[in-house]
Design an enzyme around this catalytic site. Structure first.
Site, PDB file in Angstrom:
ATOM      1  N   HIS A  61       0.863  -1.188   0.000  1.00  0.00           N
ATOM      2  CA  HIS A  61       0.000   0.000   0.000  1.00  0.00           C
ATOM      3  C   HIS A  61       0.898   1.237   0.000  1.00  0.00           C
ATOM      4  O   HIS A  61       2.120   1.134   0.136  1.00  0.00           O
ATOM      5  CB  HIS A  61      -0.968  -0.005   1.175  1.00  0.00           C
ATOM      6  CG  HIS A  61      -0.330   0.095   2.519  1.00  0.00           C
ATOM      7  ND1 HIS A  61       0.425  -0.920   3.069  1.00  0.00           N
ATOM      8  CD2 HIS A  61      -0.328   1.097   3.449  1.00  0.00           C
ATOM      9  CE1 HIS A  61       0.851  -0.551   4.259  1.00  0.00           C
ATOM     10  NE2 HIS A  61       0.417   0.667   4.518  1.00  0.00           N
ATOM     11  N   ASP A  65       5.617   4.541   5.105  1.00  0.00           N
ATOM     12  CA  ASP A  65       6.455   3.556   5.796  1.00  0.00           C
ATOM     13  C   ASP A  65       6.482   2.208   5.093  1.00  0.00           C
ATOM     14  O   ASP A  65       7.149   1.272   5.567  1.00  0.00           O
ATOM     15  CB  ASP A  65       6.043   3.410   7.270  1.00  0.00           C
ATOM     16  CG  ASP A  65       4.604   2.974   7.469  1.00  0.00           C
ATOM     17  OD1 ASP A  65       3.778   3.191   6.565  1.00  0.00           O
ATOM     18  OD2 ASP A  65       4.300   2.428   8.552  1.00  0.00           O
ATOM     19  N   HIS A  66       5.821   2.124   3.936  1.00  0.00           N
ATOM     20  CA  HIS A  66       5.883   0.921   3.107  1.00  0.00           C
ATOM     21  C   HIS A  66       6.332   1.212   1.676  1.00  0.00           C
ATOM     22  O   HIS A  66       6.538   0.264   0.913  1.00  0.00           O
ATOM     23  CB  HIS A  66       4.524   0.223   3.075  1.00  0.00           C
ATOM     24  CG  HIS A  66       4.122  -0.344   4.392  1.00  0.00           C
ATOM     25  ND1 HIS A  66       4.197  -1.692   4.695  1.00  0.00           N
ATOM     26  CD2 HIS A  66       3.665   0.265   5.517  1.00  0.00           C
ATOM     27  CE1 HIS A  66       3.792  -1.880   5.943  1.00  0.00           C
ATOM     28  NE2 HIS A  66       3.460  -0.708   6.459  1.00  0.00           N
ATOM     29  N   HIS A 141      -7.550  -1.905   5.108  1.00  0.00           N
ATOM     30  CA  HIS A 141      -6.669  -0.929   5.757  1.00  0.00           C
ATOM     31  C   HIS A 141      -7.159   0.512   5.596  1.00  0.00           C
ATOM     32  O   HIS A 141      -6.453   1.453   5.919  1.00  0.00           O
ATOM     33  CB  HIS A 141      -5.254  -1.085   5.197  1.00  0.00           C
ATOM     34  CG  HIS A 141      -4.195  -0.363   5.977  1.00  0.00           C
ATOM     35  ND1 HIS A 141      -4.073  -0.477   7.352  1.00  0.00           N
ATOM     36  CD2 HIS A 141      -3.209   0.500   5.575  1.00  0.00           C
ATOM     37  CE1 HIS A 141      -3.055   0.268   7.757  1.00  0.00           C
ATOM     38  NE2 HIS A 141      -2.528   0.889   6.720  1.00  0.00           N
TER      39      HIS A 141
END
Length: 250
Positions: A61, A65-66, A141
């Site tokens: 996603h 932080d990803h 999410h």
């Protein structure tokens, strides 16, 4: 080499001095998959492989932080010493324009497609990368987000991405050898978009996973607490995704 998972980082929502954000290297024989490219993960990735040798990148996603190190990878691919064709990049819908929006600084759109060969994910997406078979499912999410099952030589690794507990993740992880599951939340809230450690244990139990690795542990939990709490709901072996650790599903 059999199927292996190396943790590049698992911090949330920002890196610590010794732990980048979410990122993992999956390897099988000569195939290398960079799975999530959270803040700070490009550095440790290079301890294990060159960017030239990465076969593909898979992004769960578009939270920073990803995915934030896609920006630094872009500069490495187009303006530095890395020489290769565009890297296949699998990510949520809109990923190309999202990257271009960050990178463009003028009237001309940054050429993200010169760095990345982009494929947008969807629920049920399946692809082969070298010797790896990847199956993607949509998870919960609050934004477009996905989990992935990686298979090779009858061995499987399932990664939750970021998600609240959901049936699609259980189905994706059914009988998997290893479930890499986030455990960000210290306690349940009405608007949950993450797992608690207990939720991670429940998901592993419901999926009949052979082993559980808790990752993306929130800053109000210690790794030891997360492992203990997950173990209260799952009878199999539970590990923490410590940065720099390599796991083999079998």
């Amino acid at each position: 080499m059999g199927l292996s998972l190396t943790v590049l980082g698992c911090a949330t929502p920002y890196p610590s001095t010794d732990n980048p954000c979410s990122g993992y290297l999956v390897e099988h024989h000569d195939t290398r998959l960079w799975m999530d490219a959270g803040t700070g993960t490009l550095g440790p990735l290079q301890r294990y492989t060159r960017l030239e040798d990465v076969d593909a990148i898979w992004i769960s996603h578009l939270h920073a932080d990803h995915s934030a190190d896609l920006l630094t990878a872009y500069y490495a691919l187009l303006f530095a010493d890395v020489k290769r064709d565009p890297i296949p990049l699998f990510g949520p819908p809109g990923i190309a324009d999202r990257l271009a929006g960050f990178l463009t600084n003028g009237p001309t759109r940054s050429p993200v497609e010169d760095a990345f060969e982009i494929t947008e994910l969807h629920d049920g997406h399946q692809t082969t990368i070298g010797t790896l078979l990847l199956t993607t499912r949509a998870v919960h999410h609050g934004i477009p987000a996905f989990g992935v099952r990686v298979e090779a030589d009858d061995v499987s690794l399932t990664y939750s991405g970021d998600t609240a507990p959901c049936q699609s993740l259980v189905e994706l992880a059914r009988d998997t050898d290893v479930l890499l599951c986030e455990a960000e939340s210290a306690e349940k809230t009405p608007d949950m978009v993450h797992h608690t450690p207990e939720d991670a244990g429940d998901t592993a139990t419901s999926a009949n996973a052979g082993r559980l690795i808790v990752t993306h542990v929130g800053r109000f939990l210690s790794p030891q607490e997360a492992v203990a709490r997950a173990s209260s709901r799952y009878q199999g072996h539970v590990d923490y995704a410590a940065p720099g650790t390599t796991f083999t599903p079998r």
